[in-house]
Enzyme design. Structure first.
Site, PDB file in Angstrom:
ATOM      1  N   GLY A  83     -16.747  -2.259  -7.733  1.00  0.00           N
ATOM      2  CA  GLY A  83     -16.726  -1.324  -6.601  1.00  0.00           C
ATOM      3  C   GLY A  83     -16.267   0.070  -7.002  1.00  0.00           C
ATOM      4  N   ARG A 111     -24.560  -6.134 -14.955  1.00  0.00           N
ATOM      5  CA  ARG A 111     -23.965  -5.410 -13.804  1.00  0.00           C
ATOM      6  C   ARG A 111     -24.177  -3.907 -13.954  1.00  0.00           C
ATOM      7  NH1 ARG A 111     -17.907  -6.809 -11.908  1.00  0.00           N
ATOM      8  NH2 ARG A 111     -18.460  -6.406  -9.741  1.00  0.00           N
ATOM      9  N   THR A 136     -20.029  -6.777 -18.674  1.00  0.00           N
ATOM     10  CA  THR A 136     -21.199  -7.564 -18.297  1.00  0.00           C
ATOM     11  C   THR A 136     -22.379  -6.595 -18.148  1.00  0.00           C
ATOM     12  OG1 THR A 136     -19.712  -9.013 -17.080  1.00  0.00           O
ATOM     13  CG2 THR A 136     -22.072  -9.268 -16.632  1.00  0.00           C
ATOM     14  N   GLU A 158     -24.381   8.961   4.689  1.00  0.00           N
ATOM     15  CA  GLU A 158     -25.352   8.781   3.606  1.00  0.00           C
ATOM     16  C   GLU A 158     -24.630   8.306   2.330  1.00  0.00           C
ATOM     17  OE1 GLU A 158     -27.727  12.314   3.034  1.00  0.00           O
ATOM     18  OE2 GLU A 158     -28.421  11.551   1.094  1.00  0.00           O
ATOM     19  N   LYS A 185     -14.270  -3.540   2.087  1.00  0.00           N
ATOM     20  CA  LYS A 185     -15.032  -2.293   2.019  1.00  0.00           C
ATOM     21  C   LYS A 185     -16.537  -2.484   2.220  1.00  0.00           C
ATOM     22  CE  LYS A 185     -11.851   0.304  -0.905  1.00  0.00           C
ATOM     23  NZ  LYS A 185     -11.719   1.215  -2.042  1.00  0.00           N
ATOM     24  N   ALA A 187     -18.385  -1.487 -13.672  1.00  0.00           N
ATOM     25  CA  ALA A 187     -19.510  -1.507 -12.738  1.00  0.00           C
ATOM     26  C   ALA A 187     -19.190  -2.313 -11.483  1.00  0.00           C
ATOM     27  CB  ALA A 187     -20.756  -2.066 -13.435  1.00  0.00           C
ATOM     28  N   ASP A 189     -13.541   7.502  -1.266  1.00  0.00           N
ATOM     29  CA  ASP A 189     -13.273   7.234  -2.689  1.00  0.00           C
ATOM     30  C   ASP A 189     -14.148   8.159  -3.544  1.00  0.00           C
ATOM     31  OD1 ASP A 189     -11.428   5.194  -2.208  1.00  0.00           O
ATOM     32  OD2 ASP A 189     -12.984   3.654  -2.143  1.00  0.00           O
ATOM     33  N   THR A 191      -9.550  -1.346   2.773  1.00  0.00           N
ATOM     34  CA  THR A 191      -9.411  -1.638   1.345  1.00  0.00           C
ATOM     35  C   THR A 191      -9.873  -3.054   1.055  1.00  0.00           C
ATOM     36  OG1 THR A 191      -7.937  -1.462  -0.571  1.00  0.00           O
ATOM     37  CG2 THR A 191      -6.945  -2.310   1.466  1.00  0.00           C
ATOM     38  N   SER A 200       0.816  -1.218   0.000  1.00  0.00           N
ATOM     39  CA  SER A 200       0.000   0.000   0.000  1.00  0.00           C
ATOM     40  C   SER A 200       0.849   1.268   0.000  1.00  0.00           C
ATOM     41  CB  SER A 200      -0.901   0.012   1.236  1.00  0.00           C
ATOM     42  OG  SER A 200      -1.507   1.287   1.349  1.00  0.00           O
TER      43      SER A 200
HETATM   44  P1  ATR Z   1     -13.348  -3.177  -8.431  1.00  0.00           P
HETATM   45  O1  ATR Z   1     -14.068  -3.407  -7.141  1.00  0.00           O
HETATM   46  O2  ATR Z   1     -11.926  -2.767  -8.277  1.00  0.00           O
HETATM   47  O3  ATR Z   1     -14.106  -2.257  -9.334  1.00  0.00           O
HETATM   48  P2  ATR Z   1     -14.315  -5.595  -9.706  1.00  0.00           P
HETATM   49  O4  ATR Z   1     -15.563  -5.585  -8.903  1.00  0.00           O
HETATM   50  O5  ATR Z   1     -13.602  -6.898  -9.922  1.00  0.00           O
HETATM   51  O6  ATR Z   1     -13.208  -4.617  -9.110  1.00  0.00           O
HETATM   52  O7  ATR Z   1     -14.643  -4.941 -11.129  1.00  0.00           O
HETATM   53  C1  ATR Z   1     -13.730  -4.940 -12.168  1.00  0.00           C
HETATM   54  C2  ATR Z   1     -14.337  -4.156 -13.328  1.00  0.00           C
HETATM   55  O8  ATR Z   1     -13.435  -4.233 -14.441  1.00  0.00           O
HETATM   56  C3  ATR Z   1     -15.647  -4.735 -13.826  1.00  0.00           C
HETATM   57  O9  ATR Z   1     -16.445  -3.680 -14.320  1.00  0.00           O
HETATM   58  C4  ATR Z   1     -15.190  -5.649 -14.944  1.00  0.00           C
HETATM   59  O10 ATR Z   1     -16.181  -5.947 -15.898  1.00  0.00           O
HETATM   60  P3  ATR Z   1     -17.205  -7.191 -15.657  1.00  0.00           P
HETATM   61  O11 ATR Z   1     -18.216  -6.714 -14.666  1.00  0.00           O
HETATM   62  O12 ATR Z   1     -17.763  -7.495 -16.975  1.00  0.00           O
HETATM   63  O13 ATR Z   1     -16.349  -8.315 -15.102  1.00  0.00           O
HETATM   64  C5  ATR Z   1     -14.116  -4.816 -15.548  1.00  0.00           C
HETATM   65  N1  ATR Z   1     -13.167  -5.571 -16.340  1.00  0.00           N
HETATM   66  C6  ATR Z   1     -12.162  -6.362 -15.894  1.00  0.00           C
HETATM   67  N2  ATR Z   1     -11.481  -6.883 -16.923  1.00  0.00           N
HETATM   68  C7  ATR Z   1     -12.061  -6.406 -18.068  1.00  0.00           C
HETATM   69  C8  ATR Z   1     -11.800  -6.554 -19.466  1.00  0.00           C
HETATM   70  N3  ATR Z   1     -10.793  -7.310 -19.897  1.00  0.00           N
HETATM   71  N4  ATR Z   1     -12.594  -5.893 -20.338  1.00  0.00           N
HETATM   72  C9  ATR Z   1     -13.604  -5.106 -19.906  1.00  0.00           C
HETATM   73  N5  ATR Z   1     -13.903  -4.916 -18.587  1.00  0.00           N
HETATM   74  C10 ATR Z   1     -13.147  -5.558 -17.695  1.00  0.00           C
END
Ligand code: ATR
Length: 271
Positions: free
Chosen positions: A129, A154, A151, A76, A65, A127, A102, A61, A14
């Protein structure tokens, strides 16, 4: 001496300790910042134990979280985002306050670069965290936000959660329509981190008049930011977000204005 810390797993790499300790030193505060690798099965006990030990504040972290929400009184903002990254203890055994700085990190990173948010059109890619915090930050500050995610479900679920703030969601294919009209873009995916030659956004959709914030900070100059700069867009690297979430936590804990330049230098020295 005041003790602050970070709980997460892992925490050893960190950048928060040097960033916060540089601030303590600059302001001659008698304080320390430590990293604590909490046991995932005893996160409630960890929060209570920190209070009992006289810890003044904790950052939180990955992966805790969301888990710590049940053990704090969330603000809020933290309740809306569904995640806490900063805890303040009163030191008397009462339930601590849980904040989400954040969100402030996103707002202040743009503000620092004189990029207005209110009334503007924003696209958040991702989409998870980070996407949730960025989406809430921008929508709450008055932007029209579209969340785009690999996705689709999400993104739609996130948009549903923040429907009251006018958030919409869709797949990555929607970027083609949304991005040319957008003023702000946030990359809240991990794309560009493991493979520095990847970007979450096709370069041809970037344009001048766009301000691009990349949450990725390793590397600092991601492919997205390099292509954004080449297209004439304003770029804000991920260290600014990291910096300002820390600045907001510092100010909440100490009640003192943070030495932003000092914290920024401590952070960038290590990136
Ligand atoms: P964090 O909490 O750090 O946001 P996470 O919940 O694992 O981590 O989310 C990772 C994000 O990166 C998601 O939006 C993921 O898309 P999916 O929801 O479809 O998994 C996105 N992500 C990771 N690798 C990706 C890739 N190769 N192309 C497009 N989006 C990607």
């Amino acid at each position: 001496m005041d003790v602050y810390g970070l709980i997460g797993n892992p925490v050893e790499h960190s950048l928060s300790p040097p960033m916060h300790e540089a601030a303590y030193e600059a302001l001659s505060l008698d304080a320390r910042y430590v990293t604590l690798e909490a046991d995932p099965d005893r996160i409630g006990a960890a929060v209570e134990g920190a209070d009992a030990l006289g810890v003044a504040g904790l950052n939180v972290t990955v992966p805790f979280k969301q888990d710590v929400l049940a053990h704090v009184h969330p603000t809020e903002t933290a309740a809306a985002v569904g995640a806490v990254n900063t805890i303040t203890f009163a030191g008397d055994g009462t339930t601590p306050e849980g904040h989400n700085t954040d969100v402030e990190g996103v707002v202040r990173a743009f503000a620092h670069h004189d990029v207005p948010i209110e009334g503007r059109s924003a696209v958040v890619v991702g989409a998870g965290g980070a996407g949730r915090a960025a989406t809430y930050a921008l929508a709450d500050a008055g932007a029209d936000v579209f969340v785009s995610n690999r996705t689709v479900e999400r993104a739609e679920a996130l948009a549903d959660d923040f429907e009251g703030l006018g958030v919409e969601g869709g797949g990555l294919d929607a970027l083609e329509d949304r991005l040319p009209e957008a003023d702000l873009l946030v990359n809240a995916t991990s794309v560009g981190m493991e493979d520095p030659d990847t970007s979450p956004v096709p370069a041809e959709l970037l344009h001048d008049g766009l301000a691009v914030l990349d949450a990725v900070y390793t590397p600092l100059r991601t492919k997205l930011l390099r292509e954004a700069a080449a297209a004439g867009a304003e770029t804000v690297d991920g260290a600014w977000m990291l910096l300002f979430q820390g600045v907001a936590a510092f100010e909440r804990w100490t009640g003192v204005e943070a030495p932003v330049a000092v914290m920024n230098e401590a952070l960038r020295d290590r990136l």
